[in-house]
Design an enzyme around this catalytic site. Structure first.
Site, PDB file in Angstrom:
ATOM      1  N   HIS A  67       0.857  -1.184   0.000  1.00  0.00           N
ATOM      2  CA  HIS A  67       0.000   0.000   0.000  1.00  0.00           C
ATOM      3  C   HIS A  67       0.894   1.236   0.000  1.00  0.00           C
ATOM      4  O   HIS A  67       2.029   1.197   0.506  1.00  0.00           O
ATOM      5  CB  HIS A  67      -0.893   0.016   1.231  1.00  0.00           C
ATOM      6  CG  HIS A  67      -1.973  -1.013   1.226  1.00  0.00           C
ATOM      7  ND1 HIS A  67      -3.048  -0.957   2.079  1.00  0.00           N
ATOM      8  CD2 HIS A  67      -2.143  -2.128   0.473  1.00  0.00           C
ATOM      9  CE1 HIS A  67      -3.842  -1.987   1.847  1.00  0.00           C
ATOM     10  NE2 HIS A  67      -3.299  -2.725   0.885  1.00  0.00           N
ATOM     11  N   GLU A  69       0.875   3.864   1.802  1.00  0.00           N
ATOM     12  CA  GLU A  69       1.303   4.257   3.146  1.00  0.00           C
ATOM     13  C   GLU A  69       2.479   3.413   3.622  1.00  0.00           C
ATOM     14  O   GLU A  69       3.457   3.924   4.180  1.00  0.00           O
ATOM     15  CB  GLU A  69       0.163   4.107   4.168  1.00  0.00           C
ATOM     16  CG  GLU A  69      -1.072   4.916   3.851  1.00  0.00           C
ATOM     17  CD  GLU A  69      -2.140   4.105   3.119  1.00  0.00           C
ATOM     18  OE1 GLU A  69      -1.805   3.451   2.098  1.00  0.00           O
ATOM     19  OE2 GLU A  69      -3.293   4.127   3.550  1.00  0.00           O
ATOM     20  N   CYS A  97      -6.288   1.787   5.866  1.00  0.00           N
ATOM     21  CA  CYS A  97      -6.843   0.523   6.348  1.00  0.00           C
ATOM     22  C   CYS A  97      -6.192   0.158   7.683  1.00  0.00           C
ATOM     23  O   CYS A  97      -5.274   0.825   8.161  1.00  0.00           O
ATOM     24  CB  CYS A  97      -6.587  -0.582   5.319  1.00  0.00           C
ATOM     25  SG  CYS A  97      -4.850  -1.064   5.180  1.00  0.00           S
ATOM     26  N   CYS A 100      -2.317  -0.415   7.539  1.00  0.00           N
ATOM     27  CA  CYS A 100      -1.545   0.822   7.437  1.00  0.00           C
ATOM     28  C   CYS A 100      -1.606   1.626   8.733  1.00  0.00           C
ATOM     29  O   CYS A 100      -0.601   2.206   9.152  1.00  0.00           O
ATOM     30  CB  CYS A 100      -2.028   1.645   6.250  1.00  0.00           C
ATOM     31  SG  CYS A 100      -1.683   0.818   4.665  1.00  0.00           S
TER      32      CYS A 100
END
Length: 162
Positions: A67, A69, A97, A100
């Protein structure tokens, strides 16, 4: 008559720090989208400087943890030579999410700034995981920065896929 460069300078002057950094996160999200990735962009800022920046790369890396992040945090940690990012802010186009958010907690990110809510998997506001009370760190939250643009990136991306 005012020139285009003068208009752009005025726009930059009138932008907040959060808007300037979010605009960069949006550019990263757009780049990810062009690569077929879910359009999420993130940056880690420390002392007014970007020390980590990434777009989603799950497909490219064949890695469900890639991801934006997570990648920005890894880059920032490498930059400072420490897994703790005390005093850093993370800017991301969409509500993070649970995975993260957990990484942000472990990295001791001080401030999270995000654009649009993510009703299904957002762990900060939409599904307030932080209120469970088991974290030993808290993060200052600012949401809704460039919300319309960030939300539109997601809805247009998924609209094209349907």
């Amino acid at each position: 008559m005012i020139s285009l460069s003068e208009i752009r300078e005025a726009e930059v002057v009138n932008k907040t720090k959060d808007e300037i950094f979010m605009d960069e996160a949006i550019r990263l999200a757009e780049s990810a989208s062009l690569m077929g990735e879910v359009p999420v962009g993130a940056l880690v800022v420390l002392g007014g400087k970007v020390i980590g920046a990434a777009g989603n790369a799950c497909i490219k890396k064949s890695d469900p943890t890639a991801h934006a992040e997570m990648l920005a945090i890894k880059q920032a940690s490498s930059h400072v030579g420490n897994y703790r990012l005390v005093g850093a802010s993370l800017y991301v186009t969409i509500e993070p999410c649970t995975m993260c958010l957990g990484a942000m907690m472990h990295a001791r990110i001080s401030r999270l700034v995000f654009g649009a809510l993510e009703a299904k998997s957002g762990a900060v506001v939409s599904n307030d995981v932080m209120s469970l009370g088991h974290f030993n760190h808290s993060i200052e939250i600012a949401s809704g920065i460039r919300e319309e643009i960030c939300g539109r990136l997601m809805s247009e991306f998924f609209g094209r896929r349907r």
